[in-house]
Write a protein that holds these residues in place. Structure first.
Motif, PDB file in Angstrom:
ATOM      1  N   ARG A  60      62.161  23.250  48.546  1.00  0.00           N
ATOM      2  CA  ARG A  60      62.731  24.394  48.653  1.00  0.00           C
ATOM      3  C   ARG A  60      62.385  25.111  50.033  1.00  0.00           C
ATOM      4  O   ARG A  60      63.369  26.351  49.919  1.00  0.00           O
ATOM      5  CB  ARG A  60      62.170  24.988  46.973  1.00  0.00           C
ATOM      6  CG  ARG A  60      62.871  24.058  46.099  1.00  0.00           C
ATOM      7  CD  ARG A  60      62.569  25.100  45.022  1.00  0.00           C
ATOM      8  NE  ARG A  60      61.230  24.475  44.216  1.00  0.00           N
ATOM      9  CZ  ARG A  60      60.729  23.989  43.564  1.00  0.00           C
ATOM     10  NH1 ARG A  60      61.284  23.307  43.998  1.00  0.00           N
ATOM     11  NH2 ARG A  60      59.595  24.013  43.824  1.00  0.00           N
ATOM     12  N   ASP A  63      64.270  25.761  52.832  1.00  0.00           N
ATOM     13  CA  ASP A  63      65.984  25.748  52.915  1.00  0.00           C
ATOM     14  C   ASP A  63      65.474  27.095  52.295  1.00  0.00           C
ATOM     15  O   ASP A  63      67.073  27.646  52.943  1.00  0.00           O
ATOM     16  CB  ASP A  63      65.989  25.409  51.121  1.00  0.00           C
ATOM     17  CG  ASP A  63      66.316  24.762  51.017  1.00  0.00           C
ATOM     18  OD1 ASP A  63      66.669  23.593  51.721  1.00  0.00           O
ATOM     19  OD2 ASP A  63      66.321  23.503  49.637  1.00  0.00           O
ATOM     20  N   PHE A  64      64.851  27.782  52.446  1.00  0.00           N
ATOM     21  CA  PHE A  64      65.045  29.657  53.231  1.00  0.00           C
ATOM     22  C   PHE A  64      65.370  29.567  54.439  1.00  0.00           C
ATOM     23  O   PHE A  64      64.405  29.139  55.686  1.00  0.00           O
ATOM     24  CB  PHE A  64      63.973  30.349  52.182  1.00  0.00           C
ATOM     25  CG  PHE A  64      63.371  30.256  51.553  1.00  0.00           C
ATOM     26  CD1 PHE A  64      63.861  31.339  51.085  1.00  0.00           C
ATOM     27  CD2 PHE A  64      61.995  29.760  51.022  1.00  0.00           C
ATOM     28  CE1 PHE A  64      63.468  31.616  49.258  1.00  0.00           C
ATOM     29  CE2 PHE A  64      61.659  29.964  49.398  1.00  0.00           C
ATOM     30  CZ  PHE A  64      62.190  30.746  48.096  1.00  0.00           C
ATOM     31  N   TRP A  65      66.447  30.476  54.734  1.00  0.00           N
ATOM     32  CA  TRP A  65      66.684  30.684  56.116  1.00  0.00           C
ATOM     33  C   TRP A  65      65.764  31.352  56.962  1.00  0.00           C
ATOM     34  O   TRP A  65      65.154  30.977  58.028  1.00  0.00           O
ATOM     35  CB  TRP A  65      68.033  31.843  56.083  1.00  0.00           C
ATOM     36  CG  TRP A  65      67.484  33.110  55.928  1.00  0.00           C
ATOM     37  CD1 TRP A  65      67.591  33.675  54.988  1.00  0.00           C
ATOM     38  CD2 TRP A  65      67.244  34.144  57.207  1.00  0.00           C
ATOM     39  NE1 TRP A  65      67.472  34.911  55.150  1.00  0.00           N
ATOM     40  CE2 TRP A  65      67.316  35.734  56.321  1.00  0.00           C
ATOM     41  CE3 TRP A  65      67.149  34.410  58.540  1.00  0.00           C
ATOM     42  CZ2 TRP A  65      66.484  36.614  56.684  1.00  0.00           C
ATOM     43  CZ3 TRP A  65      66.328  35.110  58.889  1.00  0.00           C
ATOM     44  CH2 TRP A  65      66.064  36.606  58.270  1.00  0.00           C
ATOM     45  N   PRO A  66      64.182  32.030  56.560  1.00  0.00           N
ATOM     46  CA  PRO A  66      63.698  32.298  57.635  1.00  0.00           C
ATOM     47  C   PRO A  66      62.205  30.675  58.190  1.00  0.00           C
ATOM     48  O   PRO A  66      61.681  31.096  59.230  1.00  0.00           O
ATOM     49  CB  PRO A  66      63.026  33.866  57.018  1.00  0.00           C
ATOM     50  CG  PRO A  66      63.947  33.899  55.888  1.00  0.00           C
ATOM     51  CD  PRO A  66      64.251  33.089  55.540  1.00  0.00           C
ATOM     52  N   LYS A  68      63.743  28.257  58.309  1.00  0.00           N
ATOM     53  CA  LYS A  68      64.666  27.596  59.035  1.00  0.00           C
ATOM     54  C   LYS A  68      64.948  27.396  60.469  1.00  0.00           C
ATOM     55  O   LYS A  68      64.691  26.888  61.197  1.00  0.00           O
ATOM     56  CB  LYS A  68      66.161  27.401  58.471  1.00  0.00           C
ATOM     57  CG  LYS A  68      66.021  26.400  57.265  1.00  0.00           C
ATOM     58  CD  LYS A  68      67.561  26.113  56.952  1.00  0.00           C
ATOM     59  CE  LYS A  68      67.465  25.018  55.497  1.00  0.00           C
ATOM     60  NZ  LYS A  68      69.214  25.457  55.505  1.00  0.00           N
ATOM     61  N   LEU A  69      64.776  29.044  60.636  1.00  0.00           N
ATOM     62  CA  LEU A  69      63.886  29.518  62.150  1.00  0.00           C
ATOM     63  C   LEU A  69      63.832  29.389  62.298  1.00  0.00           C
ATOM     64  O   LEU A  69      62.576  28.869  63.888  1.00  0.00           O
ATOM     65  CB  LEU A  69      64.844  30.623  62.129  1.00  0.00           C
ATOM     66  CG  LEU A  69      66.574  31.142  61.675  1.00  0.00           C
ATOM     67  CD1 LEU A  69      66.512  33.372  61.497  1.00  0.00           C
ATOM     68  CD2 LEU A  69      66.841  31.389  62.920  1.00  0.00           C
ATOM     69  N   GLY A 121      69.356  22.053  65.174  1.00  0.00           N
ATOM     70  CA  GLY A 121      69.239  23.471  64.619  1.00  0.00           C
ATOM     71  C   GLY A 121      70.606  22.970  64.728  1.00  0.00           C
ATOM     72  O   GLY A 121      70.934  23.740  62.625  1.00  0.00           O
ATOM     73  N   TRP A 125      70.642  23.031  60.113  1.00  0.00           N
ATOM     74  CA  TRP A 125      70.848  24.757  59.220  1.00  0.00           C
ATOM     75  C   TRP A 125      71.948  23.475  58.067  1.00  0.00           C
ATOM     76  O   TRP A 125      71.916  23.657  57.176  1.00  0.00           O
ATOM     77  CB  TRP A 125      72.082  25.477  59.914  1.00  0.00           C
ATOM     78  CG  TRP A 125      71.509  26.232  59.313  1.00  0.00           C
ATOM     79  CD1 TRP A 125      72.317  26.971  59.226  1.00  0.00           C
ATOM     80  CD2 TRP A 125      70.406  27.905  59.523  1.00  0.00           C
ATOM     81  NE1 TRP A 125      72.322  28.820  58.181  1.00  0.00           N
ATOM     82  CE2 TRP A 125      71.054  28.582  58.210  1.00  0.00           C
ATOM     83  CE3 TRP A 125      69.466  27.756  60.363  1.00  0.00           C
ATOM     84  CZ2 TRP A 125      70.323  30.055  59.072  1.00  0.00           C
ATOM     85  CZ3 TRP A 125      68.886  28.082  60.188  1.00  0.00           C
ATOM     86  CH2 TRP A 125      69.428  29.900  59.095  1.00  0.00           C
TER      87      TRP A 125
END
Length: 125
Positions: A60, A63-66, A68-69, A121, A125
């Protein structure tokens, strides 16, 4: 003798580095990033291996986009450090020491690390 026209100070933001110099600096930056994030890697690994709930918590979080970046940035750091390290090993063995070969290998390091980062990436993503 005429005095040489040299700069009085070095403004690192305005110096145009050659590609091998850029690869060298990025190699150091990527190594520092990887070193600084070792505790985070180990924490995520330990948490995910303790229980199924820990694994879900790590999943979980990832899963947050920051996050992931950040992971994609660390993937770039690993790939760049790996390919630049191989390049420096070859140079230590006197392969690619000539100027043209050194520039070509530096460009190959940048291209390979960026291309694989884009591919991984997209998968992450």
């Amino acid at each position: 003798m005429a005095p040489k026209n040299r700069p009085k100070y070095l403004d690192l933001l305005h110096i145009k580095l050659p590609v091998p110099g850029l690869v060298s600096i990025l190699h150091r930056v990527s190594g520092a990033l990887l070193f600084l994030f070792i505790p985070v890697f180990l924490f995520f690994l330990q948490t995910s291996l303790v229980s199924a709930e820990g694994f879900e918590a790590v999943r979980r979080t990832l899963d947050f986009w920051p996050v992931k970046l950040g992971v994609i940035g660390l993937v770039w750091a690993f790939l760049h450090h790996f390919f630049a390290g191989l390049r420096y090993l070859a140079i230590d063995l006197h392969y690619g020491v000539e100027l043209a070969a050194a520039r070509a290998s530096a460009k190959a390091v940048l291209a390979a690390s960026l291309a694989l980062t884009l591919i991984l990436g997209a998968i992450l993503w």
